[in-house]
Design a protein around this motif. Sequence first.
Motif, PDB file in Angstrom:
ATOM      1  N   LYS A 166       0.869  -1.175   0.000  1.00 54.46           N
ATOM      2  CA  LYS A 166       0.000   0.000   0.000  1.00 54.46           C
ATOM      3  C   LYS A 166       0.905   1.224   0.000  1.00 54.46           C
ATOM      4  O   LYS A 166       1.706   1.410   0.910  1.00 54.46           O
ATOM      5  N   VAL A 167       0.785   2.037  -1.033  1.00 55.29           N
ATOM      6  CA  VAL A 167       1.634   3.213  -1.202  1.00 55.29           C
ATOM      7  C   VAL A 167       0.748   4.437  -1.325  1.00 55.29           C
ATOM      8  O   VAL A 167      -0.248   4.412  -2.058  1.00 55.29           O
ATOM      9  N   VAL A 168       1.096   5.511  -0.621  1.00 54.85           N
ATOM     10  CA  VAL A 168       0.340   6.754  -0.745  1.00 54.85           C
ATOM     11  C   VAL A 168       1.263   7.852  -1.274  1.00 54.85           C
ATOM     12  O   VAL A 168       2.399   8.000  -0.826  1.00 54.85           O
ATOM     13  N   ILE A 169       0.774   8.582  -2.265  1.00 55.98           N
ATOM     14  CA  ILE A 169       1.455   9.754  -2.823  1.00 55.98           C
ATOM     15  C   ILE A 169       0.689  10.978  -2.358  1.00 55.98           C
ATOM     16  O   ILE A 169      -0.529  11.072  -2.569  1.00 55.98           O
ATOM     17  N   VAL A 170       1.393  11.922  -1.741  1.00 60.86           N
ATOM     18  CA  VAL A 170       0.719  12.995  -1.021  1.00 60.86           C
ATOM     19  C   VAL A 170       1.178  14.369  -1.488  1.00 60.86           C
ATOM     20  O   VAL A 170       2.386  14.622  -1.579  1.00 60.86           O
ATOM     21  N   GLY A 171       0.207  15.258  -1.744  1.00 61.13           N
ATOM     22  CA  GLY A 171       0.547  16.657  -1.958  1.00 61.13           C
ATOM     23  C   GLY A 171       0.168  17.181  -3.320  1.00 61.13           C
ATOM     24  O   GLY A 171      -0.926  16.916  -3.830  1.00 61.13           O
ATOM     25  N   ASP A 172       1.080  17.911  -3.931  1.00 64.72           N
ATOM     26  CA  ASP A 172       0.829  18.616  -5.178  1.00 64.72           C
ATOM     27  C   ASP A 172       1.028  17.681  -6.376  1.00 64.72           C
ATOM     28  O   ASP A 172       1.980  17.800  -7.133  1.00 64.72           O
ATOM     29  N   VAL A 196      -3.765   8.249  -3.423  1.00 67.41           N
ATOM     30  CA  VAL A 196      -3.330   9.604  -3.751  1.00 67.41           C
ATOM     31  C   VAL A 196      -4.101  10.562  -2.857  1.00 67.41           C
ATOM     32  O   VAL A 196      -5.331  10.469  -2.755  1.00 67.41           O
ATOM     33  N   CYS A 197      -3.388  11.471  -2.206  1.00 65.33           N
ATOM     34  CA  CYS A 197      -4.018  12.357  -1.245  1.00 65.33           C
ATOM     35  C   CYS A 197      -3.530  13.788  -1.427  1.00 65.33           C
ATOM     36  O   CYS A 197      -2.326  14.028  -1.586  1.00 65.33           O
ATOM     37  N   GLY A 198      -4.459  14.720  -1.365  1.00 61.32           N
ATOM     38  CA  GLY A 198      -4.114  16.135  -1.448  1.00 61.32           C
ATOM     39  C   GLY A 198      -5.374  16.956  -1.537  1.00 61.32           C
ATOM     40  O   GLY A 198      -6.480  16.418  -1.698  1.00 61.32           O
ATOM     41  N   PRO A 199      -5.261  18.267  -1.443  1.00 57.97           N
ATOM     42  CA  PRO A 199      -6.435  19.118  -1.635  1.00 57.97           C
ATOM     43  C   PRO A 199      -6.945  18.994  -3.062  1.00 57.97           C
ATOM     44  O   PRO A 199      -6.162  18.759  -3.989  1.00 57.97           O
ATOM     45  N   GLN A 200      -8.223  19.138  -3.264  1.00 61.83           N
ATOM     46  CA  GLN A 200      -8.827  18.945  -4.575  1.00 61.83           C
ATOM     47  C   GLN A 200      -8.147  19.794  -5.646  1.00 61.83           C
ATOM     48  O   GLN A 200      -7.937  19.339  -6.776  1.00 61.83           O
ATOM     49  N   VAL A 201      -7.775  21.033  -5.309  1.00 60.40           N
ATOM     50  CA  VAL A 201      -7.174  21.921  -6.301  1.00 60.40           C
ATOM     51  C   VAL A 201      -5.785  21.480  -6.725  1.00 60.40           C
ATOM     52  O   VAL A 201      -5.261  21.973  -7.720  1.00 60.40           O
ATOM     53  N   ASP A 223      -3.400   5.401   6.927  1.00 52.22           N
ATOM     54  CA  ASP A 223      -3.668   4.197   7.719  1.00 52.22           C
ATOM     55  C   ASP A 223      -3.092   2.942   7.059  1.00 52.22           C
ATOM     56  O   ASP A 223      -3.503   2.535   5.973  1.00 52.22           O
ATOM     57  N   GLY A 224      -2.105   2.336   7.730  1.00 51.45           N
ATOM     58  CA  GLY A 224      -1.578   1.044   7.314  1.00 51.45           C
ATOM     59  C   GLY A 224      -0.710   1.039   6.080  1.00 51.45           C
ATOM     60  O   GLY A 224      -0.361  -0.043   5.585  1.00 51.45           O
ATOM     61  N   VAL A 225      -0.303   2.194   5.544  1.00 53.10           N
ATOM     62  CA  VAL A 225       0.479   2.178   4.304  1.00 53.10           C
ATOM     63  C   VAL A 225       1.914   1.724   4.571  1.00 53.10           C
ATOM     64  O   VAL A 225       2.455   1.892   5.664  1.00 53.10           O
ATOM     65  N   ASP A 226       2.515   1.156   3.524  1.00 58.43           N
ATOM     66  CA  ASP A 226       3.893   0.669   3.605  1.00 58.43           C
ATOM     67  C   ASP A 226       4.914   1.706   3.152  1.00 58.43           C
ATOM     68  O   ASP A 226       6.100   1.595   3.482  1.00 58.43           O
ATOM     69  N   ALA A 227       4.465   2.692   2.394  1.00 58.53           N
ATOM     70  CA  ALA A 227       5.368   3.730   1.913  1.00 58.53           C
ATOM     71  C   ALA A 227       4.593   5.027   1.739  1.00 58.53           C
ATOM     72  O   ALA A 227       3.461   5.021   1.236  1.00 58.53           O
ATOM     73  N   VAL A 228       5.221   6.119   2.168  1.00 58.77           N
ATOM     74  CA  VAL A 228       4.628   7.452   2.042  1.00 58.77           C
ATOM     75  C   VAL A 228       5.532   8.254   1.124  1.00 58.77           C
ATOM     76  O   VAL A 228       6.697   8.513   1.444  1.00 58.77           O
ATOM     77  N   MET A 229       5.003   8.658  -0.032  1.00 62.98           N
ATOM     78  CA  MET A 229       5.771   9.416  -1.007  1.00 62.98           C
ATOM     79  C   MET A 229       5.282  10.863  -0.972  1.00 62.98           C
ATOM     80  O   MET A 229       4.207  11.171  -1.490  1.00 62.98           O
ATOM     81  N   MET A 230       6.057  11.727  -0.337  1.00 61.23           N
ATOM     82  CA  MET A 230       5.687  13.126  -0.183  1.00 61.23           C
ATOM     83  C   MET A 230       6.151  13.942  -1.392  1.00 61.23           C
ATOM     84  O   MET A 230       7.171  13.640  -2.016  1.00 61.23           O
ATOM     85  N   LEU A 231       5.384  14.983  -1.707  1.00 56.42           N
ATOM     86  CA  LEU A 231       5.715  15.881  -2.803  1.00 56.42           C
ATOM     87  C   LEU A 231       5.775  17.306  -2.286  1.00 56.42           C
ATOM     88  O   LEU A 231       5.058  17.666  -1.348  1.00 56.42           O
ATOM     89  N   ARG A 232       6.595  18.123  -2.927  1.00 55.67           N
ATOM     90  CA  ARG A 232       6.648  19.531  -2.538  1.00 55.67           C
ATOM     91  C   ARG A 232       5.592  20.328  -3.291  1.00 55.67           C
ATOM     92  O   ARG A 232       5.120  19.930  -4.365  1.00 55.67           O
ATOM     93  N   LEU A 233       5.224  21.462  -2.738  1.00 55.58           N
ATOM     94  CA  LEU A 233       4.373  22.404  -3.442  1.00 55.58           C
ATOM     95  C   LEU A 233       5.186  23.060  -4.555  1.00 55.58           C
ATOM     96  O   LEU A 233       6.173  23.736  -4.291  1.00 55.58           O
ATOM     97  N   GLN A 234       4.766  22.872  -5.799  1.00 54.96           N
ATOM     98  CA  GLN A 234       5.517  23.424  -6.924  1.00 54.96           C
ATOM     99  C   GLN A 234       4.928  24.781  -7.305  1.00 54.96           C
ATOM    100  O   GLN A 234       4.270  24.935  -8.330  1.00 54.96           O
ATOM    101  N   ARG A 235       5.199  25.756  -6.470  1.00 55.73           N
ATOM    102  CA  ARG A 235       4.609  27.072  -6.674  1.00 55.73           C
ATOM    103  C   ARG A 235       5.066  27.727  -7.972  1.00 55.73           C
ATOM    104  O   ARG A 235       4.365  28.563  -8.535  1.00 55.73           O
ATOM    105  N   GLU A 236       6.237  27.336  -8.490  1.00 53.20           N
ATOM    106  CA  GLU A 236       6.714  27.923  -9.737  1.00 53.20           C
ATOM    107  C   GLU A 236       5.886  27.477 -10.934  1.00 53.20           C
ATOM    108  O   GLU A 236       5.925  28.097 -12.000  1.00 53.20           O
ATOM    109  N   ARG A 237       5.126  26.363 -10.803  1.00 52.71           N
ATOM    110  CA  ARG A 237       4.298  25.877 -11.906  1.00 52.71           C
ATOM    111  C   ARG A 237       2.828  26.252 -11.744  1.00 52.71           C
ATOM    112  O   ARG A 237       2.017  25.981 -12.622  1.00 52.71           O
TER     113      ARG A 237
END
Length: 314
Positions: A166-172, A196-201, A223-237
């Motif tokens: 179970k892998v979650v990708i989070v953010g932008d 995949v998790c993040g604000p709708q926008v 909950d229960g994930v094996d890996a959390v892949m965080m992303l930065r806010l890409q404000r330049e894009r």
Amino acid sequence: MTCMNPQIDAHGRLHHLLDLATLSVAALDALLQRAQAFADGAQAPAALAGQAVCTLFFEPSTRTRLSFQLAAQRLGAQILNFDASTASTTKGESDLDTFRNLQAMGVRGFVIRHKADGAVAALAQAAAPGVAVVNAGDGRSHHPSQGLLDMLTLRQAKGADFSNLKVVIVGDVKHSRVARSDLHALRKLGCGEIRVCGPQVLLPDAQTLHGCVVSHDFDAALDGVDAVMMLRLQRERMVEGLVESLEAYHRDYGLTETRLRRAAADAIVMHPGPLNRGIEITDEVADGPQSWILRQVANGVAVRMAVLETVLGR
């Protein structure tokens, strides 16, 4: 090259690396196996001897550029470092003319980063016979070598069988070419559950998220994930969909030690960099025992050695 897949030559070999979306599972697995061999200490010092490799970057980079340069050096190549801020592109020379001039100088390997979607693939179409192009990130579309090094890191941590992961990708995710390449790779490698998790926008279209479990609740997504892949806010894009504030974003989507306890006890934390500490991730997590972020960086050299050897080491 075949018309069906511009990455593959007439003999069925990987000639360019442009994306993971159209890369076969067999080719992806072969690159990962070769990269693991390099990570384990395998040597190939003369694989690219006598060849010139240019890192042709029209966007800033630290990890990707330097790891490709180090990879090419370890394979025996000559390295040309193109800096758009000091090159003739500032005088109006087109990207295509720059590319063609470098080819005329005898450069046979190009590692290209560009701000525009599809720009690297377009340059690959203009490549002369025997010239290989590697996509080091184009717009929001693809970052195949980052996707490969992320999969290698997951394999090292969790094994080659992804079917129960179970892998979650989070953010932008919306602005992230890394996320898109990771999603393609995770699907091809049979990941059991991709969240995949993040604000709708900051989430992309439904096609990009096909097969994913989508959530706006970070606590629940962990909950229960094996890996959390965080992303930065890409404000330049970002031209739209800016978050309310950095403080609010950290409150809702920042990975803290407390939040991380919701994941599996042996869950790993990943991040493609650069880190926005205190926004998407805290110091305690980034530098903590579950962080595999520096392992990702180390794996970048091994993966990029495998890529360059494959496309140029005939």
